[in-house]
Design a protein around this motif. Structure first.
Motif, PDB file in Angstrom:
ATOM      1  N   ARG A  58       0.912  -1.165   0.066  1.00 44.59           N
ATOM      2  CA  ARG A  58      -0.154   0.139  -0.026  1.00 44.59           C
ATOM      3  C   ARG A  58       0.907   1.175   0.060  1.00 44.59           C
ATOM      4  NH1 ARG A  58      -4.314   0.175   4.509  1.00 44.59           N
ATOM      5  NH2 ARG A  58      -4.892  -1.962   3.569  1.00 44.59           N
ATOM      6  N   GLN A  59       2.031   1.139   0.890  1.00 43.48           N
ATOM      7  CA  GLN A  59       2.907   2.424   0.920  1.00 43.48           C
ATOM      8  C   GLN A  59       3.439   2.835  -0.468  1.00 43.48           C
ATOM      9  OE1 GLN A  59       5.523   2.101   4.239  1.00 43.48           O
ATOM     10  NE2 GLN A  59       5.799   4.340   4.454  1.00 43.48           N
ATOM     11  N   CYS A  60       4.137   1.671  -1.022  1.00 42.48           N
ATOM     12  CA  CYS A  60       4.695   2.015  -2.341  1.00 42.48           C
ATOM     13  C   CYS A  60       3.638   2.051  -3.472  1.00 42.48           C
ATOM     14  CB  CYS A  60       5.504   0.658  -2.877  1.00 42.48           C
ATOM     15  SG  CYS A  60       6.896   0.432  -1.614  1.00 42.48           S
ATOM     16  N   ARG A  61       2.519   1.613  -3.381  1.00 46.05           N
ATOM     17  CA  ARG A  61       1.587   2.029  -4.377  1.00 46.05           C
ATOM     18  C   ARG A  61       0.926   3.329  -4.247  1.00 46.05           C
ATOM     19  NH1 ARG A  61      -1.918  -2.503  -3.374  1.00 46.05           N
ATOM     20  NH2 ARG A  61      -3.257  -1.253  -2.097  1.00 46.05           N
ATOM     21  N   ARG A  62       1.229   4.071  -3.152  1.00 42.26           N
ATOM     22  CA  ARG A  62       0.807   5.522  -2.639  1.00 42.26           C
ATOM     23  C   ARG A  62       2.031   6.363  -3.470  1.00 42.26           C
ATOM     24  NH1 ARG A  62       0.210   6.124   3.016  1.00 42.26           N
ATOM     25  NH2 ARG A  62      -1.628   4.448   2.898  1.00 42.26           N
ATOM     26  N   LYS A  63       3.265   5.962  -3.210  1.00 45.57           N
ATOM     27  CA  LYS A  63       4.247   6.628  -3.863  1.00 45.57           C
ATOM     28  C   LYS A  63       4.364   6.769  -5.289  1.00 45.57           C
ATOM     29  CE  LYS A  63       7.629   5.564  -0.409  1.00 45.57           C
ATOM     30  NZ  LYS A  63       8.690   5.105  -0.452  1.00 45.57           N
ATOM     31  N   HIS A  64       4.101   5.425  -5.749  1.00 43.36           N
ATOM     32  CA  HIS A  64       3.908   5.150  -7.237  1.00 43.36           C
ATOM     33  C   HIS A  64       2.764   4.619  -7.915  1.00 43.36           C
ATOM     34  CE1 HIS A  64       8.441   5.262  -6.310  1.00 43.36           C
ATOM     35  NE2 HIS A  64       8.112   4.439  -5.645  1.00 43.36           N
ATOM     36  N   PRO A  65       1.785   5.368  -7.818  1.00 50.59           N
ATOM     37  CA  PRO A  65       0.494   5.095  -7.999  1.00 50.59           C
ATOM     38  C   PRO A  65       0.320   4.629  -9.529  1.00 50.59           C
ATOM     39  CG  PRO A  65       0.289   7.444  -8.102  1.00 50.59           C
ATOM     40  CD  PRO A  65       1.814   7.097  -7.564  1.00 50.59           C
ATOM     41  N   LYS A  66       1.029   4.869 -10.431  1.00 42.71           N
ATOM     42  CA  LYS A  66       0.854   4.325 -11.865  1.00 42.71           C
ATOM     43  C   LYS A  66       1.620   3.099 -12.202  1.00 42.71           C
ATOM     44  CE  LYS A  66      -1.167   8.461 -13.981  1.00 42.71           C
ATOM     45  NZ  LYS A  66      -0.983   9.451 -14.684  1.00 42.71           N
ATOM     46  N   LEU A  67       2.720   2.755 -11.156  1.00 41.46           N
ATOM     47  CA  LEU A  67       3.365   1.467 -11.344  1.00 41.46           C
ATOM     48  C   LEU A  67       2.618   0.627 -10.714  1.00 41.46           C
ATOM     49  CD1 LEU A  67       5.830  -0.103 -12.167  1.00 41.46           C
ATOM     50  CD2 LEU A  67       7.041   0.503 -10.059  1.00 41.46           C
ATOM     51  N   ARG A  68       1.858  -0.404 -11.424  1.00 39.80           N
ATOM     52  CA  ARG A  68       1.074  -1.234 -10.803  1.00 39.80           C
ATOM     53  C   ARG A  68       1.418  -2.566 -10.105  1.00 39.80           C
ATOM     54  NH1 ARG A  68      -3.869   0.761 -13.061  1.00 39.80           N
ATOM     55  NH2 ARG A  68      -3.388   2.947 -12.592  1.00 39.80           N
ATOM     56  N   GLY A  69       2.562  -2.984 -10.501  1.00 39.08           N
ATOM     57  CA  GLY A  69       3.175  -4.274 -10.000  1.00 39.08           C
ATOM     58  C   GLY A  69       4.427  -4.466 -10.910  1.00 39.08           C
ATOM     59  N   ILE A  70       5.163  -5.579 -10.381  1.00 41.02           N
ATOM     60  CA  ILE A  70       6.570  -6.235 -11.087  1.00 41.02           C
ATOM     61  C   ILE A  70       6.612  -7.399 -10.866  1.00 41.02           C
ATOM     62  CG2 ILE A  70       9.034  -6.058 -10.973  1.00 41.02           C
ATOM     63  CD1 ILE A  70       9.031  -3.254  -9.380  1.00 41.02           C
ATOM     64  N   VAL A  71       6.335  -8.238 -11.887  1.00 46.86           N
ATOM     65  CA  VAL A  71       6.533  -9.466 -12.148  1.00 46.86           C
ATOM     66  C   VAL A  71       8.057 -10.055 -12.158  1.00 46.86           C
ATOM     67  CG1 VAL A  71       5.966 -11.204 -13.809  1.00 46.86           C
ATOM     68  CG2 VAL A  71       4.286  -9.521 -13.529  1.00 46.86           C
ATOM     69  N   VAL A  72       8.204 -11.034 -11.377  1.00 46.69           N
ATOM     70  CA  VAL A  72       9.517 -11.386 -11.288  1.00 46.69           C
ATOM     71  C   VAL A  72       9.616 -13.003 -11.545  1.00 46.69           C
ATOM     72  CG1 VAL A  72      11.570 -11.611  -9.788  1.00 46.69           C
ATOM     73  CG2 VAL A  72       9.990  -9.684  -9.521  1.00 46.69           C
ATOM     74  N   VAL A  73      10.538 -13.490 -12.291  1.00 50.44           N
ATOM     75  CA  VAL A  73      10.525 -15.149 -12.523  1.00 50.44           C
ATOM     76  C   VAL A  73      11.082 -15.690 -11.275  1.00 50.44           C
ATOM     77  CG1 VAL A  73      11.562 -16.822 -13.862  1.00 50.44           C
ATOM     78  CG2 VAL A  73      10.638 -14.676 -15.101  1.00 50.44           C
ATOM     79  N   GLY A  74      12.146 -15.273 -10.832  1.00 51.57           N
ATOM     80  CA  GLY A  74      12.851 -15.832  -9.713  1.00 51.57           C
ATOM     81  C   GLY A  74      14.173 -15.190  -9.115  1.00 51.57           C
ATOM     82  N   SER A  75      14.656 -15.479  -7.905  1.00 53.83           N
ATOM     83  CA  SER A  75      15.580 -15.054  -7.064  1.00 53.83           C
ATOM     84  C   SER A  75      16.753 -15.077  -8.346  1.00 53.83           C
ATOM     85  CB  SER A  75      15.654 -15.768  -6.000  1.00 53.83           C
ATOM     86  OG  SER A  75      14.874 -15.599  -5.037  1.00 53.83           O
ATOM     87  N   TYR A  76      17.805 -13.831  -7.978  1.00 49.84           N
ATOM     88  CA  TYR A  76      18.968 -13.660  -8.793  1.00 49.84           C
ATOM     89  C   TYR A  76      19.968 -14.913  -7.813  1.00 49.84           C
ATOM     90  CZ  TYR A  76      22.531 -11.459 -11.539  1.00 49.84           C
ATOM     91  OH  TYR A  76      23.503 -10.989 -12.458  1.00 49.84           O
ATOM     92  N   ALA A  77      19.816 -15.880  -8.217  1.00 53.33           N
ATOM     93  CA  ALA A  77      21.017 -16.934  -7.268  1.00 53.33           C
ATOM     94  C   ALA A  77      21.012 -18.049  -8.262  1.00 53.33           C
ATOM     95  CB  ALA A  77      20.219 -17.166  -5.957  1.00 53.33           C
ATOM     96  N   GLY A  78      21.991 -19.085  -7.899  1.00 51.01           N
ATOM     97  CA  GLY A  78      21.823 -20.264  -8.522  1.00 51.01           C
ATOM     98  C   GLY A  78      21.789 -20.235  -9.981  1.00 51.01           C
ATOM     99  N   PRO A  79      21.205 -21.304 -10.651  1.00 50.79           N
ATOM    100  CA  PRO A  79      21.294 -21.592 -12.200  1.00 50.79           C
ATOM    101  C   PRO A  79      20.551 -20.128 -12.726  1.00 50.79           C
ATOM    102  CG  PRO A  79      19.897 -23.271 -11.018  1.00 50.79           C
ATOM    103  CD  PRO A  79      20.361 -22.459  -9.883  1.00 50.79           C
ATOM    104  N   LEU A  80      19.637 -19.804 -12.173  1.00 48.16           N
ATOM    105  CA  LEU A  80      19.257 -18.413 -12.726  1.00 48.16           C
ATOM    106  C   LEU A  80      20.261 -17.333 -12.929  1.00 48.16           C
ATOM    107  CD1 LEU A  80      16.886 -16.929 -14.369  1.00 48.16           C
ATOM    108  CD2 LEU A  80      15.715 -16.412 -12.045  1.00 48.16           C
ATOM    109  N   ARG A  81      20.914 -17.140 -11.878  1.00 45.12           N
ATOM    110  CA  ARG A  81      22.079 -15.941 -11.771  1.00 45.12           C
ATOM    111  C   ARG A  81      22.708 -16.657 -12.921  1.00 45.12           C
ATOM    112  NH1 ARG A  81      26.666 -14.159  -9.485  1.00 45.12           N
ATOM    113  NH2 ARG A  81      26.358 -12.118  -8.604  1.00 45.12           N
ATOM    114  N   LYS A  82      23.314 -17.638 -13.063  1.00 42.67           N
ATOM    115  CA  LYS A  82      24.290 -18.346 -14.026  1.00 42.67           C
ATOM    116  C   LYS A  82      23.827 -17.871 -15.484  1.00 42.67           C
ATOM    117  CE  LYS A  82      26.557 -21.783 -11.328  1.00 42.67           C
ATOM    118  NZ  LYS A  82      26.904 -23.193 -11.190  1.00 42.67           N
ATOM    119  N   ALA A  83      22.398 -18.430 -15.834  1.00 44.97           N
ATOM    120  CA  ALA A  83      21.921 -18.263 -16.809  1.00 44.97           C
ATOM    121  C   ALA A  83      21.735 -16.682 -17.347  1.00 44.97           C
ATOM    122  CB  ALA A  83      20.355 -18.550 -17.064  1.00 44.97           C
ATOM    123  N   VAL A  84      21.395 -15.505 -16.406  1.00 44.03           N
ATOM    124  CA  VAL A  84      21.249 -14.187 -16.622  1.00 44.03           C
ATOM    125  C   VAL A  84      22.678 -13.624 -17.200  1.00 44.03           C
ATOM    126  CG1 VAL A  84      20.846 -11.995 -15.538  1.00 44.03           C
ATOM    127  CG2 VAL A  84      19.241 -13.849 -15.383  1.00 44.03           C
TER     128      VAL A  84
END
Ligand SMILES: [Zn+2]
Ligand SMILES: [Zn+2]
Length: 224
Positions: free
Chosen positions: A51-77
């Protein structure tokens, strides 16, 4: 060129056969968690802001994230971005598309890759966010709009900076073309978000200068 001559190896575990193998993909720590992607506060609906971040950034509706930047995903990126394994954009883009669909992001009018400064893009030879955006564009059947926002200041790398330092670092770094996004909402794509400072700054330009009614962010990995 080398991909055509040499047998492919998994960028993460080096197994022969594919550029990113199934068992490494299965080893990704898949998010979304029930934590705000900007401040880590507990949220009710995955991928949305608290709610607090929405109030600060009302037009940024959300952020989709595939996964944590760790392990195999980190190596792939890492391989995708720094070793120019650009063929990974297909697999990684498919994963990103699946997460966007699963998060229930409403249809956008345009997909926008977070731009690199032209000097940095010339040095790397490509913008990893653009390659991802093109994959997502094919899956979602929404066009990529590349020339609506530019990185006009070549900011120093964000590594090692705090959230407020990062915000200061990127403030004024982006410029959106007035009215570039007046046709509807924007899906803003990048490879990694750490504090979200880049996404927040781009989203502000895209809505305030570019005229978009809303922005959703979408990234492969959330750094710690
Ligand atoms: Zn593997
Ligand atoms: Zn928050």
């Amino acid at each position: 060129m080398l991909d055509l001559v040499l047998p492919q190896r998994c960028v993460s575990c080096r197994a022969l056969g594919e550029n990113l193998c199934g068992s490494c993909i299965n080893g990704f720590t898949i998010l979304p968690s029930l934590h705000c992607p900007l401040c880590n506060a507990v949220i009710a609906k995955p991928s949305t802001l608290c709610r607090q971040c929405r109030r600060k950034h009302p037009k940024l509706r959300g952020i989709v994230v595939v996964g944590s930047y760790a392990g195999p995903l980190r190596k792939a990126v890492h391989g995708f971005k720094y070793q120019s394994r650009t063929s990974l954009s297909h697999n990684l883009g498919q994963l990103l598309s699946a997460s966007i669909i699963e998060a229930g992001v409403p249809p956008s009018a345009a997909i926008v890759p977070v731009p690199l400064h032209r000097k940095r893009e010339a040095a790397r030879g490509f913008n990893q966010a653009t390659l991802l955006a093109q994959e997502v564009s094919e899956t979602l059947r929404v066009p990529v709009l590349k020339d609506g926002i530019a990185r006009v200041v070549d900011t120093p790398p964000q590594v090692g900076l705090s959230r407020s330092q990062r915000l200061r670092n990127v403030a004024g770094a982006f410029s959106a073309r007035p009215g570039a996004y007046c046709r509807g909402g924007v899906l803003l794509v990048d490879d990694v978000a750490t504090t979200g400072a880049t996404l927040v700054t781009c989203a502000r330009q895209i809505t305030q200068e570019g005229g978009a009614p809303w922005v959703w962010g979408a990234v492969l990995a959330r750094g710690g």
